[in-house]
Design a protein around this motif. Structure first.
Motif, PDB file in Angstrom:
ATOM      1  N   ARG A  83       0.717  -1.376   0.000  1.00 42.47           N
ATOM      2  CA  ARG A  83      -0.195  -0.142   0.026  1.00 42.47           C
ATOM      3  C   ARG A  83       0.907   1.422  -0.037  1.00 42.47           C
ATOM      4  O   ARG A  83       0.638   2.349  -0.664  1.00 42.47           O
ATOM      5  N   ILE A  84       1.819   1.163   0.719  1.00 42.11           N
ATOM      6  CA  ILE A  84       2.783   2.515   0.743  1.00 42.11           C
ATOM      7  C   ILE A  84       3.387   2.541  -0.482  1.00 42.11           C
ATOM      8  O   ILE A  84       3.640   3.697  -0.999  1.00 42.11           O
ATOM      9  N   VAL A  85       3.930   1.622  -1.093  1.00 48.04           N
ATOM     10  CA  VAL A  85       4.554   1.898  -2.524  1.00 48.04           C
ATOM     11  C   VAL A  85       3.535   2.190  -3.395  1.00 48.04           C
ATOM     12  O   VAL A  85       3.660   2.974  -4.417  1.00 48.04           O
ATOM     13  N   ILE A  86       2.175   1.751  -3.587  1.00 56.32           N
ATOM     14  CA  ILE A  86       1.343   2.364  -4.374  1.00 56.32           C
ATOM     15  C   ILE A  86       0.901   3.997  -4.207  1.00 56.32           C
ATOM     16  O   ILE A  86       0.733   4.498  -4.970  1.00 56.32           O
ATOM     17  N   LEU A  87       0.754   4.500  -3.053  1.00 51.55           N
ATOM     18  CA  LEU A  87       0.685   5.622  -2.413  1.00 51.55           C
ATOM     19  C   LEU A  87       1.751   6.425  -2.996  1.00 51.55           C
ATOM     20  O   LEU A  87       1.627   7.432  -3.452  1.00 51.55           O
ATOM     21  N   GLU A  88       3.160   5.991  -2.827  1.00 50.39           N
ATOM     22  CA  GLU A  88       4.187   6.584  -3.300  1.00 50.39           C
ATOM     23  C   GLU A  88       4.293   7.130  -4.620  1.00 50.39           C
ATOM     24  O   GLU A  88       4.450   7.928  -5.383  1.00 50.39           O
ATOM     25  N   ASP A  89       3.783   5.787  -5.255  1.00 49.54           N
ATOM     26  CA  ASP A  89       3.891   5.864  -6.943  1.00 49.54           C
ATOM     27  C   ASP A  89       2.868   7.007  -7.448  1.00 49.54           C
ATOM     28  O   ASP A  89       2.782   7.682  -8.103  1.00 49.54           O
ATOM     29  N   GLU A 135       3.241  10.621  -9.282  1.00 51.91           N
ATOM     30  CA  GLU A 135       2.623  10.771 -10.551  1.00 51.91           C
ATOM     31  C   GLU A 135       1.777  12.080 -10.362  1.00 51.91           C
ATOM     32  O   GLU A 135       1.781  13.026 -11.326  1.00 51.91           O
ATOM     33  N   ALA A 136       1.298  12.343  -9.235  1.00 49.68           N
ATOM     34  CA  ALA A 136       0.377  13.636  -9.106  1.00 49.68           C
ATOM     35  C   ALA A 136       1.414  14.724  -8.960  1.00 49.68           C
ATOM     36  O   ALA A 136       0.981  15.938  -9.591  1.00 49.68           O
ATOM     37  N   GLN A 137       2.424  14.695  -8.578  1.00 49.29           N
ATOM     38  CA  GLN A 137       3.473  15.926  -8.537  1.00 49.29           C
ATOM     39  C   GLN A 137       4.046  15.991 -10.002  1.00 49.29           C
ATOM     40  O   GLN A 137       4.165  17.161 -10.445  1.00 49.29           O
ATOM     41  N   ASN A 156       1.271  18.001 -11.529  1.00 47.71           N
ATOM     42  CA  ASN A 156       1.305  19.115 -10.990  1.00 47.71           C
ATOM     43  C   ASN A 156       2.248  20.200 -11.711  1.00 47.71           C
ATOM     44  O   ASN A 156       1.990  21.235 -12.065  1.00 47.71           O
ATOM     45  N   ALA A 157       3.459  19.593 -11.625  1.00 44.08           N
ATOM     46  CA  ALA A 157       4.498  20.346 -12.476  1.00 44.08           C
ATOM     47  C   ALA A 157       4.463  20.594 -13.695  1.00 44.08           C
ATOM     48  O   ALA A 157       4.648  21.803 -14.182  1.00 44.08           O
ATOM     49  N   GLU A 158       3.756  19.648 -14.300  1.00 44.40           N
ATOM     50  CA  GLU A 158       3.559  19.990 -16.056  1.00 44.40           C
ATOM     51  C   GLU A 158       2.539  21.024 -16.157  1.00 44.40           C
ATOM     52  O   GLU A 158       2.462  21.864 -17.057  1.00 44.40           O
ATOM     53  N   TYR A 159       1.398  21.099 -15.236  1.00 43.20           N
ATOM     54  CA  TYR A 159       0.397  22.124 -15.290  1.00 43.20           C
ATOM     55  C   TYR A 159       0.886  23.438 -14.996  1.00 43.20           C
ATOM     56  O   TYR A 159       0.722  24.239 -15.540  1.00 43.20           O
ATOM     57  N   HIS A 160       1.850  23.627 -14.048  1.00 40.23           N
ATOM     58  CA  HIS A 160       2.590  24.863 -13.703  1.00 40.23           C
ATOM     59  C   HIS A 160       3.334  25.411 -14.923  1.00 40.23           C
ATOM     60  O   HIS A 160       3.435  26.569 -14.935  1.00 40.23           O
ATOM     61  N   ARG A 161       3.801  24.399 -15.628  1.00 45.68           N
ATOM     62  CA  ARG A 161       4.740  25.023 -16.763  1.00 45.68           C
ATOM     63  C   ARG A 161       3.906  25.503 -17.811  1.00 45.68           C
ATOM     64  O   ARG A 161       4.282  26.240 -18.404  1.00 45.68           O
TER      65      ARG A 161
END
Length: 112
Positions: free
Chosen positions: A81-87, A91-93, A96-101
């Motif tokens: 579960r931790i690995v899934i949440l890290e993944d 992906e969300a980060q 988010n970075a693409e959105y801000h760019r």
């Protein structure tokens, strides 16, 4: 498929190039561990025409992270579960970075 096609696939992180035995050997773990994280739905190996499990480099990285957590005392289900949440967070980060760019206003040259 030509030999050149086969070799080019080796650079593909998602190409299922490793057998279960080789994957377990590379990770320094057991085949049972790989089955367990498969049952926990952390990774789903592809199957060869003969029905044997095949793992990609991406899946091996995921499995290695789960093994780190399990070796540290985390129960396997929790580690998965931790690995899934890290993944998901990674992906969300990235999104988010693409959105801000993409929404950043174009820079204007300074007024003379």
């Amino acid at each position: 498929m030509t030999a050149d096609d086969s070799f080019s696939r080796l650079d593909d992180d998602d190409y299922p190039a490793y057998t279960m035995g080789r994957a377990a050997e590379m990770l320094g773990t057991t085949q049972g561990f790989l089955r367990a994280i498969g049952e926990a739905r952390l990774i789903t190996p592809l199957r060869s025409p003969g029905g044997h499990r095949r793992y990609s480099r991406y899946q091996l990285r995921i499995a290695a992270r789960a093994r780190e957590l399990v070796d540290g005392g985390t129960p396997i289900d929790a580690a998965c579960r931790i690995v899934i949440l890290e993944d998901q967070l990674e992906e969300a980060q990235r999104i988010n970075a693409e959105y801000h760019r993409g929404t950043k206003p174009p820079s204007t040259p300074p007024a003379a």
